[in-house]
Motif scaffolding. Sequence first.
Motif, PDB file in Angstrom:
ATOM      1  N   ILE A   1       0.834  -1.205   0.000  1.00  0.00           N
ATOM      2  CA  ILE A   1       0.000   0.000   0.000  1.00  0.00           C
ATOM      3  C   ILE A   1       0.870   1.257   0.000  1.00  0.00           C
ATOM      4  CG2 ILE A   1      -1.944  -1.124   1.157  1.00  0.00           C
ATOM      5  CD1 ILE A   1      -1.075   0.755   3.640  1.00  0.00           C
ATOM      6  N   LEU A   2       2.154   1.085   0.172  1.00  0.00           N
ATOM      7  CA  LEU A   2       3.038   2.242   0.149  1.00  0.00           C
ATOM      8  C   LEU A   2       3.199   2.739  -1.273  1.00  0.00           C
ATOM      9  CD1 LEU A   2       5.807   1.140   2.656  1.00  0.00           C
ATOM     10  CD2 LEU A   2       3.668   2.355   3.094  1.00  0.00           C
ATOM     11  N   ALA A   3       3.522   3.985  -1.363  1.00  0.00           N
ATOM     12  CA  ALA A   3       3.605   4.661  -2.652  1.00  0.00           C
ATOM     13  C   ALA A   3       4.467   3.900  -3.650  1.00  0.00           C
ATOM     14  CB  ALA A   3       4.174   6.054  -2.450  1.00  0.00           C
ATOM     15  N   THR A   4       5.608   3.508  -3.197  1.00  0.00           N
ATOM     16  CA  THR A   4       6.573   2.975  -4.137  1.00  0.00           C
ATOM     17  C   THR A   4       6.464   1.465  -4.298  1.00  0.00           C
ATOM     18  OG1 THR A   4       8.081   3.045  -2.289  1.00  0.00           O
ATOM     19  CG2 THR A   4       8.213   4.841  -3.867  1.00  0.00           C
ATOM     20  N   GLY A   5       5.458   0.884  -3.687  1.00  0.00           N
ATOM     21  CA  GLY A   5       5.246  -0.548  -3.812  1.00  0.00           C
ATOM     22  C   GLY A   5       4.475  -0.907  -5.068  1.00  0.00           C
ATOM     23  N   TYR A   6       3.943   0.106  -5.738  1.00  0.00           N
ATOM     24  CA  TYR A   6       3.149  -0.172  -6.925  1.00  0.00           C
ATOM     25  C   TYR A   6       4.008  -0.302  -8.172  1.00  0.00           C
ATOM     26  CZ  TYR A   6      -1.296   0.807  -4.607  1.00  0.00           C
ATOM     27  OH  TYR A   6      -2.380   0.758  -3.794  1.00  0.00           O
ATOM     28  N   ALA A   7       3.628  -1.220  -9.007  1.00  0.00           N
ATOM     29  CA  ALA A   7       4.231  -1.293 -10.332  1.00  0.00           C
ATOM     30  C   ALA A   7       3.309  -0.498 -11.259  1.00  0.00           C
ATOM     31  CB  ALA A   7       4.314  -2.732 -10.795  1.00  0.00           C
ATOM     32  N   ALA A   8       3.904   0.250 -12.168  1.00  0.00           N
ATOM     33  CA  ALA A   8       3.085   1.041 -13.091  1.00  0.00           C
ATOM     34  C   ALA A   8       2.405   0.121 -14.094  1.00  0.00           C
ATOM     35  CB  ALA A   8       3.941   2.061 -13.812  1.00  0.00           C
ATOM     36  N   GLU A   9       1.093   0.242 -14.167  1.00  0.00           N
ATOM     37  CA  GLU A   9       0.367  -0.499 -15.198  1.00  0.00           C
ATOM     38  C   GLU A   9       0.104   0.464 -16.340  1.00  0.00           C
ATOM     39  OE1 GLU A   9      -3.011  -2.809 -14.027  1.00  0.00           O
ATOM     40  OE2 GLU A   9      -2.110  -3.217 -12.089  1.00  0.00           O
ATOM     41  N   GLY A  10       0.188  -0.024 -17.534  1.00  0.00           N
ATOM     42  CA  GLY A  10      -0.009   0.856 -18.682  1.00  0.00           C
ATOM     43  C   GLY A  10       1.158   1.813 -18.825  1.00  0.00           C
ATOM     44  N   LYS A  11       0.936   2.904 -19.563  1.00  0.00           N
ATOM     45  CA  LYS A  11       2.007   3.864 -19.811  1.00  0.00           C
ATOM     46  C   LYS A  11       2.293   4.707 -18.573  1.00  0.00           C
ATOM     47  CE  LYS A  11       0.638   4.621 -24.626  1.00  0.00           C
ATOM     48  NZ  LYS A  11      -0.001   5.595 -25.513  1.00  0.00           N
ATOM     49  N   PRO A  12       3.586   4.947 -18.297  1.00  0.00           N
ATOM     50  CA  PRO A  12       3.927   5.842 -17.181  1.00  0.00           C
ATOM     51  C   PRO A  12       3.266   7.218 -17.329  1.00  0.00           C
ATOM     52  CG  PRO A  12       5.899   4.761 -18.029  1.00  0.00           C
ATOM     53  CD  PRO A  12       4.782   4.408 -18.959  1.00  0.00           C
ATOM     54  N   GLU A  13       3.161   7.697 -18.558  1.00  0.00           N
ATOM     55  CA  GLU A  13       2.548   9.013 -18.806  1.00  0.00           C
ATOM     56  C   GLU A  13       1.104   9.055 -18.292  1.00  0.00           C
ATOM     57  OE1 GLU A  13       4.259   7.342 -21.062  1.00  0.00           O
ATOM     58  OE2 GLU A  13       5.933   8.676 -21.532  1.00  0.00           O
ATOM     59  N   ASP A  14       0.408   7.945 -18.455  1.00  0.00           N
ATOM     60  CA  ASP A  14      -0.983   7.892 -17.995  1.00  0.00           C
ATOM     61  C   ASP A  14      -1.059   7.960 -16.469  1.00  0.00           C
ATOM     62  OD1 ASP A  14      -1.819   7.708 -20.590  1.00  0.00           O
ATOM     63  OD2 ASP A  14      -2.081   5.528 -20.563  1.00  0.00           O
TER      64      ASP A  14
END
Lengths: 155, 155
Positions: B18-31
């Motif tokens: 649940i921490l900010a940096t624990g997420y992997a970006a799904e889709g384009k980073p720009e999105d």
Amino acid sequence: MRKQFAMVLAGGILGAGILATGYAAEGKPEDTVKYRQSLYNIIGWNFKPMGAMAKGEIPFDATAVARHAQYVEMMSKALPESFAQGTGPDAVKNTEAKPEIWTKTAEFDTKMKDFQREAAALNEVAKSGDEKAIKAQFGKTAETCKACHKAFRKD
Amino acid sequence: MRKQFAMVLAGGILGAGILATGYAAEGKPEDTVKYRQSLYNIIGWNFKPMGAMAKGEIPFDATAVARHAQYVEMMSKALPESFAQGTGPDAVKNTEAKPEIWTKTAEFDTKMKDFQREAAALNEVAKSGDEKAIKAQFGKTAETCKACHKAFRKD
């Protein structure tokens, strides 16, 4: 009697105030448009995974849907203010909003309310976790998006 | 025993998720960045009138504050996902997010949670309509914004 009439009239005016085009833009029109696009961006962000679930592209996740539906309803309630007078394509660049939003106001307001109503229903049914009912209501909500975009958003 | 340890470990990992940096970006980073900026835009939109009320520039309006505080809390809950890995200035243009967000993760997560906690408290106290308490809590919330921006946002 006259007072009563005045109150009814005031009620009508105040009632109209909740309509999209009843708002006066405060601050810069660009800021309102940016806000509007932010609301739609968040709607889209939350709509996308629900759409993928509806199509069976990703597994149905009742908890995720409940969260997404909550955001969509919240954003739907905020939208009308973002269509304040003077925030159309004549005033700002980079908007997909058609000028008809501010001329065919009754039609736009109906379509906005259709979306708000279905989004609220989606949020409600999402709490049940009932996959079939949720997917059906998602479909209804998506229809109101399409209907409004078709009439009032540039391609 | 081993199972118990594994569960604690899993709990820790899930907790970190649940921490900010624990997420992997799904889709384009720009999105994801666009989504992040949308969340902050809506926070700002709702913060501004509360700030003006706190300064006495506009009259205090308990109903408006309750609505604004609700949006700020909702957006605060959504923020961590928008700071997914790979959505920093090395990956996308036009972001004010500093790379330290993804290196000083413990500090960033603390600051994020500070904001979430104070925003939740603001939403709670806003329901009371108690002007003095609301303004005090607004101040506390604003401090958490500043603290995080100072450390993790480019000027």
